[in-house]
Design a protein around this motif. Structure first.
Motif, PDB file in Angstrom:
ATOM      1  N   HIS A  26     -12.550  -4.191  -2.831  1.00  0.00           N
ATOM      2  CA  HIS A  26     -11.154  -4.239  -2.342  1.00  0.00           C
ATOM      3  C   HIS A  26     -10.680  -2.752  -2.086  1.00  0.00           C
ATOM      4  N   ILE A  27     -11.355  -1.725  -2.997  1.00  0.00           N
ATOM      5  CA  ILE A  27     -10.856  -0.393  -2.712  1.00  0.00           C
ATOM      6  C   ILE A  27     -11.725   0.494  -2.105  1.00  0.00           C
ATOM      7  N   ARG A  86      -4.696  -0.163  -4.293  1.00  0.00           N
ATOM      8  CA  ARG A  86      -5.373   0.772  -3.400  1.00  0.00           C
ATOM      9  C   ARG A  86      -4.525   1.896  -3.161  1.00  0.00           C
ATOM     10  N   MET A 131     -13.410  -3.498  -7.948  1.00  0.00           N
ATOM     11  CA  MET A 131     -12.805  -2.665  -7.245  1.00  0.00           C
ATOM     12  C   MET A 131     -13.537  -2.120  -5.920  1.00  0.00           C
ATOM     13  N   HIS A 157       0.228  -9.385  -2.875  1.00  0.00           N
ATOM     14  CA  HIS A 157      -0.570  -8.215  -2.190  1.00  0.00           C
ATOM     15  C   HIS A 157      -1.025  -7.456  -3.377  1.00  0.00           C
ATOM     16  N   THR A 199      -1.065  -4.801 -12.733  1.00  0.00           N
ATOM     17  CA  THR A 199      -1.561  -5.514 -11.735  1.00  0.00           C
ATOM     18  C   THR A 199      -3.203  -5.366 -11.696  1.00  0.00           C
ATOM     19  N   TRP A 246      -3.773  -6.080  -4.414  1.00  0.00           N
ATOM     20  CA  TRP A 246      -5.007  -5.140  -3.989  1.00  0.00           C
ATOM     21  C   TRP A 246      -4.556  -3.979  -3.138  1.00  0.00           C
ATOM     22  N   GLU A 247      -3.684  -4.399  -2.278  1.00  0.00           N
ATOM     23  CA  GLU A 247      -3.099  -3.316  -1.613  1.00  0.00           C
ATOM     24  C   GLU A 247      -1.982  -2.194  -2.314  1.00  0.00           C
ATOM     25  N   TYR A 301       0.747  -1.328   0.055  1.00  0.00           N
ATOM     26  CA  TYR A 301      -0.009  -0.046  -0.006  1.00  0.00           C
ATOM     27  C   TYR A 301       0.693   1.218   0.046  1.00  0.00           C
ATOM     28  N   VAL A 354      -5.581  -9.179 -11.543  1.00  0.00           N
ATOM     29  CA  VAL A 354      -6.445  -9.399 -10.503  1.00  0.00           C
ATOM     30  C   VAL A 354      -7.860  -9.538 -11.319  1.00  0.00           C
TER      31      VAL A 354
END
Length: 257
Positions: A252-253, A172, A249, A166, A218, A168-169, A70, A222
Motif C-alpha cells: 500500500h505504501i 502513506r 506496507m 482512507h 492507524t 492507507w492514504e 494523504y 489496518v
C-alpha cells in the motif's frame, strides 16, 4: 492617460465577469491599470470583494477524500500554514531527490482545492510545495502558533472519519513526510557458517506524541504490527519489521521515490 470611453468599456466587461487579463488584452491596456479601475469601481459602488474559493468546509464543495488523507499526513509531518493579514499559504517540504513525492504533494493540493495557485520553491536540499489560500486553515484546524510537538494535535470528527475511510492514504502521507523504508542486515549461523541476512523495515519518527499516536492507531486499524525502536534523541521512533506487516506496507505504501 486613457479616455473615458475606454475606461467605461473596460468597466462594462469587468462587471460581466470578464477577467482583468482578457480585458487588458482586448483593450490594449496594462493589466495593472485594469485592476485599478476594477478596484475603484467596486469602491465607488460599495461592493466588497471576496476572492473566489472552493473550500470544502466553507462552501461545501465536494473534494477528494483520499487526496486529503494523504495531504493531512504530509502536513502533520513536514507541513505548515502561514496565515497573516496579506499572506496565506500551505507549505509542504519535500526532499529534492524525490521527484515522485514532490509531484504527489502538488497533485494532492490540487485535488483537494482546485482554485488556489500552487507553486514550487527550490531551497537547499528540498523543494517547498506551496498552495495559496486562506482557506487551508479551515481544512487543517491543527494549525496554530509554535511547533506541533508543543501543542495538542487532535483530529476533528470529520477528519477522523476521512482517515478511517482512507487509512492507507493517511499512513502513506505520514511515511512520505517523516518516515522511510530501509534494508537492515544481520548475520546468522547457517550450516555452521555465518551468513549475512537482509530484511526490509519501515520507520516513522516524530517529536509529537500526538502525531505518533495517530500513526500507531492507524497502523492498528489496518492490522500492521509495530513497536517503539531504540532511540538516542527526543523524537519518538516507531518500527515496522515483521515480515507480514512489511509486506502489507509494501503493498500500500512502498519506498519514497
Amino acid at each position: 492617460m486613457y479616455d473615458y470611453e475606454i475606461r467605461e468599456r473596460a468597466l462594462v466587461l469587468l462587471r460581466q465577469g470578464v477577467t482583468n487579463r482578457v480585458v487588458a488584452e482586448q483593450l490594449n491596456v496594462p493589466r495593472g491599470t485594469v485592476g485599478w479601475w476594477r478596484h475603484e469601481d467596486r469602491k465607488r459602488r460599495g461592493e466588497k470583494f471576496e476572492r473566489p474559493h472552493d473550500c470544502p468546509r466553507c462552501a461545501e464543495h465536494p473534494f477528494d477524500h483520499g487526496a486529503y488523507a494523504y495531504l493531512l499526513g504530509l502536513y502533520l509531518g513536514d507541513g505548515h500554514i502561514i496565515s497573516k493579514p496579506k499572506q496565506h499559504h500551505l507549505s509542504v517540504f519535500c526532499d529534492e531527490a524525490r521527484p515522485g513525492l514532490i509531484e504527489a504533494a502538488e497533485s494532492a493540493m490540487r485535488k483537494v482545492m482546485t482554485l488556489p495557485s500552487v507553486r514550487r520553491r527550490h531551497r537547499s536540499g528540498c523543494v517547498e510545495v506551496k498552495s495559496f489560500s486562506q482557506h487551508w486553515k479551515c481544512l487543517f484546524p491543527q494549525h496554530g502558533p509554535g511547533k506541533k510537538h508543543d501543542r495538542l494535535i487532535a483530529l476533528e470528527p470529520w477528519q477522523q472519519a476521512i482517515v478511517d475511510a482512507h487509512p492507507w492514504e493517511f499512513l502513506r502521507g505520514l511515511i512520505h513526510s517523516d518516515g522511510c523504508r530501509i534494508t537492515n542486515w544481520t548475520t546468522r549461523m547457517i550450516g555452521g557458517e555465518r551468513k549475512r541476512y537482509e530484511y526490509p523495515r519501515y520507520f516513522f519518527t516524530n517529536t509529537s506524541t500526538d502525531i505518533i499516536r495517530l500513526f500507531t492507531n492507524t497502523l492498528d486499524q489496518v492490522g500492521v504490527e509495530w513497536k517503539p525502536a531504540r532511540q538516542s534523541r527526543k523524537a519518538e521512533n516507531i518500527s515496522v519489521a515483521r515480515r507480514a506487516s512489511v509486506a502489507l506496507m509494501d503493498q500500500h505504501i512502498g519506498p519514497k521515490y
